[in-house]
Design an enzyme around this catalytic site. Structure first.
Site, short mmCIF file in Angstrom:
data_model
loop_
_atom_site.label_atom_id
_atom_site.label_comp_id
_atom_site.label_asym_id
_atom_site.label_seq_id
_atom_site.Cartn_x
_atom_site.Cartn_y
_atom_site.Cartn_z
NE ARG A 19 -3.82 -0.60 2.24
CZ ARG A 19 -5.09 -0.37 3.18
NH1 ARG A 19 -5.23 -1.50 3.80
NH2 ARG A 19 -5.97 0.71 2.91
CB SER A 20 4.35 1.68 -0.04
OG SER A 20 4.19 1.00 1.24
CE LYS A 69 10.74 -4.32 6.02
NZ LYS A 69 10.08 -4.16 6.64
CG ASP A 106 9.89 -1.03 9.24
OD1 ASP A 106 9.39 -0.42 8.75
OD2 ASP A 106 10.99 -2.25 8.96
N GLY A 133 12.43 -12.14 14.50
CA GLY A 133 13.06 -11.87 13.25
C GLY A 133 13.62 -11.15 12.72
P1 ATR Z 1 10.31 -10.98 9.63
O1 ATR Z 1 11.30 -10.02 8.89
O2 ATR Z 1 9.21 -10.51 9.08
O3 ATR Z 1 10.30 -11.17 11.20
P2 ATR Z 1 11.69 -13.95 9.67
O4 ATR Z 1 13.11 -12.89 10.35
O5 ATR Z 1 11.50 -15.10 8.69
O6 ATR Z 1 10.76 -12.99 9.06
O7 ATR Z 1 10.86 -14.15 11.18
C1 ATR Z 1 9.68 -14.75 10.92
C2 ATR Z 1 9.39 -14.70 13.00
O8 ATR Z 1 8.05 -15.25 13.41
C3 ATR Z 1 10.31 -15.57 13.88
O9 ATR Z 1 10.35 -15.42 14.87
C4 ATR Z 1 9.63 -17.04 13.69
O10 ATR Z 1 10.39 -17.49 14.64
P3 ATR Z 1 11.88 -18.65 14.91
O11 ATR Z 1 12.71 -17.69 15.36
O12 ATR Z 1 11.39 -18.96 15.88
O13 ATR Z 1 11.40 -19.25 12.95
C5 ATR Z 1 8.14 -16.36 13.91
N1 ATR Z 1 7.58 -17.74 13.50
C6 ATR Z 1 7.15 -18.12 12.45
N2 ATR Z 1 6.08 -18.68 12.47
C7 ATR Z 1 5.84 -18.84 14.17
C8 ATR Z 1 4.83 -19.54 14.07
N3 ATR Z 1 3.83 -20.85 13.68
N4 ATR Z 1 4.88 -20.02 15.60
C9 ATR Z 1 5.92 -19.25 16.06
N5 ATR Z 1 6.93 -18.05 15.85
C10 ATR Z 1 6.64 -18.06 14.69
#
Ligand code: ATR
Length: 280
Positions: A19-20, A69, A106, A133
């Site tokens: 939406r940016s 990012k 952010d 993450g």
């Molecule tokens: P983003 O850039 O959106 O933060 P990312 O770096 O892949 O994406 O991080 C995703 C985050 O969501 C992480 O904290 C991940 O947990 P893990 O580090 O244990 O992978 C969390 N996450 C993703 N799916 C999840 C789930 N089903 N339950 C709990 N945490 C989840």
């Protein structure tokens, strides 16, 4: 497009949902700035080339979204302190001398939405940040700088929460704030502000923390918006907390990027209000 119109974009994969462009077009309209802001889809292995191509077109600025990012700082000539701390950038500025400046707006956007738009102070508050993450990394520094008393980082993979806490320990000490790393099921007690920075809803999973983290009046914030945030918001509402999605964060991070690029602060609260009404 006239040669006098400055070119900006959001680069990502996927990017069709972004939406940016609409937000920046409205900012430009309301501030009288002349610019064009477009979406640029780049291949998963083509971000660096995409940035080079955009610079060759005399692009002035680029927002970076999923999944680039963390790759963005490596392409910059200079990185802000926020980028160095987060290890991720969402805003690139292409300077006239050919250099590229990377920043991350952010966290500023999240803090602005919580404090200004939702009217909730972060000063002295106990915050639960779910996830470790890129999304969580981008906001932890600004949450500390906003004066949170204690931030508990809860993540499925404990080592990632510990790494995030470790990389922010000097800032936390400076701010006299406490930082804790934990796994979600082990979280005890309740919090003033709960922020979901995980992708768990996209994976179709439930909220990864027990509902005891909420108390009546807690602010429960999902950094996503639209259908992806719905499960978390319903869960928060059902337990008496005040739910809020990430639409305001999106608008406010865009406002910070616009300010960086144009030197003009756009009326972000007005644009958020318009978008909330359009969505209702
Ligand atoms: P983003 O850039 O959106 O933060 P990312 O770096 O892949 O994406 O991080 C995703 C985050 O969501 C992480 O904290 C991940 O947990 P893990 O580090 O244990 O992978 C969390 N996450 C993703 N799916 C999840 C789930 N089903 N339950 C709990 N945490 C989840």
């Amino acid at each position: 497009m006239s040669q006098f119109t400055d070119l900006y974009c959001v680069m990502g994969n996927p990017v069709a949902h972004s939406r940016s462009p609409a937000i920046h077009a409205r900012f430009a309209e309301l501030t009288g700035e002349h610019l064009v802001y477009e979406r640029r889809l780049v291949p998963m292995d083509g971000f660096a080339q995409g940035v080079r191509d955009f610079a060759a077109m005399h692009g002035r600025g680029c927002n970076v979204t999923v999944p680039f990012k963390t790759e963005a700082p490596g392409l910059a000539t200079e990185c802000s302190a926020r980028v160095q701390l987060a290890g991720a950038a969402n805003t690139l500025t292409f300077r006239k001398d050919g250099s590229i400046y990377a920043d991350n707006t952010d966290g500023l956007g999240l803090v602005a939405d919580i404090t200004r738009n939702a009217g909730v102070s972060l000063a002295g508050r106990d915050v639960l940040l779910i996830g470790a993450g890129g999304a969580a990394a981008g906001v932890l520094g600004p949450l500390l700088l906003a004066g949170a008393r204690c931030i508990t980082v809860a993540n499925r993979t404990l080592s990632k929460a510990q790494a995030l806490v470790h990389s922010h320990s000097a800032l936390a000490a400076l701010q006299k704030a406490e930082l804790i790393a934990i796994t979600p099921p082990a979280v005890a007690g309740h919090f003033d502000i709960i922020i979901n920075a995980t992708a768990s809803s996209l994976a179709g999973a439930g909220v990864p923390v027990p509902a005891t983290v909420l108390r009546p009046g807690s602010l429960a914030y999902d950094m996503m918006y639209g259908p992806a945030a719905q499960g978390f918001l319903d869960w928060a509402r059902a337990h008496g907390a005040t739910p809020r999605d990430g639409l305001g964060m999106l608008v406010e991070q865009a406002a910070e990027a616009f300010l960086l690029w144009r030197g003009v602060r756009p009326p972000s609260a007005q644009v958020l209000h318009e978008m909330q009404h359009a969505a209702a």
